[in-house]
Design an enzyme around this catalytic site. Structure first.
Site, PDB file in Angstrom:
ATOM      1  N   HIS A   1     -11.815  -4.697   8.339  1.00 51.91           N
ATOM      2  CA  HIS A   1     -12.246  -4.396   6.959  1.00 51.91           C
ATOM      3  C   HIS A   1     -13.503  -3.544   6.879  1.00 51.91           C
ATOM      4  O   HIS A   1     -14.105  -3.453   5.819  1.00 51.91           O
ATOM      5  CB  HIS A   1     -12.536  -5.685   6.183  1.00 51.91           C
ATOM      6  CG  HIS A   1     -11.330  -6.489   5.818  1.00 51.91           C
ATOM      7  ND1 HIS A   1     -10.618  -7.203   6.742  1.00 51.91           N
ATOM      8  CD2 HIS A   1     -10.713  -6.702   4.629  1.00 51.91           C
ATOM      9  CE1 HIS A   1      -9.613  -7.831   6.133  1.00 51.91           C
ATOM     10  NE2 HIS A   1      -9.651  -7.533   4.849  1.00 51.91           N
TER      11      HIS A   1
ATOM     12  N   GLU B   1       0.821  -1.222   0.000  1.00 47.29           N
ATOM     13  CA  GLU B   1       0.000   0.000   0.000  1.00 47.29           C
ATOM     14  C   GLU B   1       0.850   1.264   0.000  1.00 47.29           C
ATOM     15  O   GLU B   1       0.580   2.214  -0.736  1.00 47.29           O
ATOM     16  CB  GLU B   1      -0.961   0.006   1.196  1.00 47.29           C
ATOM     17  CG  GLU B   1      -2.171  -0.896   1.033  1.00 47.29           C
ATOM     18  CD  GLU B   1      -1.860  -2.367   1.313  1.00 47.29           C
ATOM     19  OE1 GLU B   1      -0.718  -2.669   1.719  1.00 47.29           O
ATOM     20  OE2 GLU B   1      -2.763  -3.205   1.124  1.00 47.29           O
TER      21      GLU B   1
END
Lengths: 327, 359
Positions: free
Chosen positions: A131, A62
């Protein structure tokens, strides 16, 4: 105006597709955006249409690929970087805050970072505590970022197009919960303004300020309350930074009551910021204490009933507003 | 005239003409500029000049720091000059350079104006980043110098992105980034190396291994201390060079650039070097022996290169004196420029946050 039915997912995809067609400098990169078709199937088919140069699958890095997006933007490209969920964005926070949000200032105005980072957020699929969060306020805290929240299908379709014209870095929040939701939008829907909040429903009795997942829930609650004789004015903030306060201040000056609804955690959330501005600017217009319905301060749990209980629901909005109206 | 005749540029049959002589001279100078080596030793003396300029500039910066003209963190490049100069000489003006918070040397080697750097360190409006950055954040987009980045390894992913852009745009340029061995322990280093190799983008990674990540020695921070071997994990061509030797660094950098341009792949160059000064002006240097510093000072790249040029008869003692004078004058000018610079008005505080100046 001709209207068409479309899922939120399809609206997002059409926006990305139009952006790619409009400008050769635009490319999409993110985890699983290409061969897999997008973790939430948003970019399905785009690799086949535009090729691997413009729909780039990236490794699970990321910080690396968000940073690469920043570099590419500095060097003249218009990257759309997808971060699969907001939880993963923390791995790229260094790039987003220390670089994207800072370079223009640190270089004395020399360097622009015109990139858009899209990220899915919020509950809806029982994805538990790593999440499912709603962390818009983290990003809205940072000067230098433009923070957008696509709480409707038309914004899902059109915010990206305008965001790509911004010379500054844009964080675009999309909502997992709404992906399969079908709504009618104009068949010629396109680029949307990204400077002003929107009054989604006019009302005279109370101002409800919300964004993201809160928008449709609030409109649903407003519908029910209307049948009970309470007219709620629903305002979708849309732009969390730089925040358009004029729209909600004007509304509060008209209704004299305000409720904020958001999925993000209560302490230090957007509600706190909205309230501060109301108190600073229109305090004497208020007829009742300000109220907020926010995410419960717990990491999002897995079971459906607990997941649903952790964010405000339409019935919570109805009962809170009835209380605020003295009913 | 003597100059022109000596170069054999004008034929004997030509007559002087006040009108066209300047024109001829201009064409001649343009031709000279195109040929990089204008006269024997000139390029070499230029590189020496750059190293000496960096050294003296840093000494002056330390002086201005003690006078409290420069505040905040100040990280000096003294001892490592051969790396910035040796690598930068291999690059073109169009190539992008990104650096760390110890970047005055790289900025000077990339030909950033020394006055603009000094003014930046003072925090003056006339600085290269309008005073907003200070010593750690020198930027000049006009010369393709992109910082001055003070999050260790934070610029490495951007570096890959800039190279990705230039590849997409089919520009024949290289992105070069300098970082220390401390950065090679960060995740962003590994992510950037993998991305660069995966995408086959023209990046020159230059690790300046000065043996200390702030005050923690290499042996306490890296399990595998031959840093160039890390390139292998990503199938990136890598090489380690004596960073105290300008000739060695220049050759290695030239080879690296040639490799990148020929193969369209990244390259990892490790320059083993040493900083003679503390990490920053706050550092009491408790972690290393004075003897060790003295040993490294014997490898000082500047006298070594001076001696090399003298042996090759490309440099005279007189020329060194002239260079010193020239450098002294340049630095004096830079200090005056910074001293005479202006403070940005407080009313402008929120400038440069958004391009459109939204509050």
């Amino acid at each position: 105006m001709e209207m068409v039915k479309m899922t939120y997912r399809e609206a997002l995809k059409q926006g990305i597709r139009e952006a790619l067609l409009n400008d050769e400098r635009v490319f999409l990169m993110g985890e699983d955006v290409g061969h897999y078709g997008g973790a939430f199937a948003v970019s399905k088919g785009l690799l086949q249409e535009f090729g691997a140069e413009r729909i780039m699958d990236v490794p699970l890095s990321e910080s690396g690929f968000v940073g690469a997006g920043i570099g590419a933007a500095m060097a003249g490209m218009k990257p759309i970087v997808e971060v699969m969920t907001v939880n993963f964005s923390l791995l790229a926070m260094d790039q987003i805050i220390n670089n994207a949000a800072t370079l223009l200032h640190m270089s004395g105005g020399q360097l622009n970072v015109p990139l858009v980072i899209r990220m899915g957020c919020g509950i809806g699929r029982q994805l538990a505590a790593q999440h499912s969060h709603s962390w818009e306020p983290y990003f809205a805290h940072v000067p230098g970022l433009v923070v957008l929240s696509a709480g409707t299908h038309e914004d899902a379709r059109g915010m990206l197009l305008t965001a790509l014209k911004s010379p500054d870095p844009v964080i675009l929040f999309e909502y997992t919960f709404m992906l399969n939701m079908e709504k009618e939008i104009a068949s010629d829907a396109g680029a949307m303004d990204i400077t002003k909040a929107k009054v989604r429903r006019d009302g005279k009795d109370i101002t409800l300020i919300t964004y993201g997942n809160g928008v449709y829930k609030s409109l649903e609650a407003a519908e029910e309350l209307s049948s009970q004789g309470i007219e709620v004015e629903v305002i979708d903030l849309r732009i969390l930074r730089p925040m358009d306060e004029e729209t909600f201040l004007a509304s509060v000056a008209k209704t004299h009551r305000a409720l904020v609804v958001e999925d993000a955690w209560r302490s230090g959330g957007m509600a706190a910021e909205v309230f501060s501005r109301i108190i600073e600017k229109v305090f004497f217009e208020l007829d009742a204490p300000l109220q907020r319905l926010c995410g419960v301060e717990v990491p999002i749990p897995y079971p459906r009933h607990l997941e649903e209980a952790s964010v405000p629901q339409s019935q919570d909005i109805v009962s809170t507003i009835r209380k605020m109206m003295g009913l | 005239m003597v100059f022109l005749r000596a170069e054999g540029f004008l034929g004997a049959s030509l007559e002087w003409d006040k009108e066209w002589l300047p024109q001829i001279y201009k064409i001649h100078m343009e031709k000279r500029a195109k040929e990089k080596k204008v006269s024997p030793g000139e390029q070499e003396r230029h590189l020496l000049y750059q190293m000496m300029l960096i050294r003296r500039f840093e000494e002056k910066s330390a002086e201005q720091y003690t006078k409290e003209k420069i505040r905040g963190f100040l990280h000096l490049y003294i001892g490592e000059e051969a790396v910035a100069v040796g690598v930068t000489q291999a690059l073109s003006d169009e190539d992008y350079v990104l650096s760390t918070y110890r970047e005055h040397g790289h900025a000077l080697a990339k030909n950033m104006d020394s006055g603009a750097i000094m003014a930046e360190m003072y925090g003056k409006l006339e600085g290269c980043s309008k005073g907003r950055g200070g010593s750690m954040h020198l930027f000049d987009a006009n010369i393709n110098f992109y910082g001055g980045n003070a999050i260790v390894a934070g610029h490495l992913p951007m570096d890959v992105g800039m190279a990705l852009a230039s590849k997409k745009q089919q520009k024949n340029i290289i992105t070069c980034c300098f970082f220390g061995e401390g950065a090679a322990a960060e995740g962003e280093f590994h992510e950037a190396m993998n991305l660069a190799a995966l995408w086959q983008v023209p990046v020159l990674f230059v690790c300046e291994n000065n043996l200390y990540a702030m005050g923690t020695a290499l042996k306490y921070t890296h399990a595998m201390q031959d840093l160039e071997k890390k390139g292998g994990a990503y199938e990136i061509e890598a090489y380690a060079v004596d960073g105290m030797d300008l000739i060695a660094v220049s050759k290695a950098a030239n080879d690296a650039v040639k490799y990148i341009k020929t193969n369209n792949r990244p390259y990892f160059l490790v320059c083993n070097t040493y900083r003679f000064r503390p990490h920053s002006m706050f550092d009491a240097e408790l972690y290393r022996d004075k003897k060790e510093v003295e040993e490294w000072k014997k490898k000082d790249p500047i006298p070594k290169y001076q001696q090399h040029l003298i042996n090759k008869k490309l440099l005279s003692k007189k020329q060194i004196d002239e260079m010193e004078k020239q450098i002294e004058a340049e630095i004096k000018k830079a200090v005056i420029f910074a001293d005479e610079g202006s403070w940005e008005p407080i009313e402008d505080l929120t400038k440069f946050v958004y391009s459109g100046q939204k509050a």
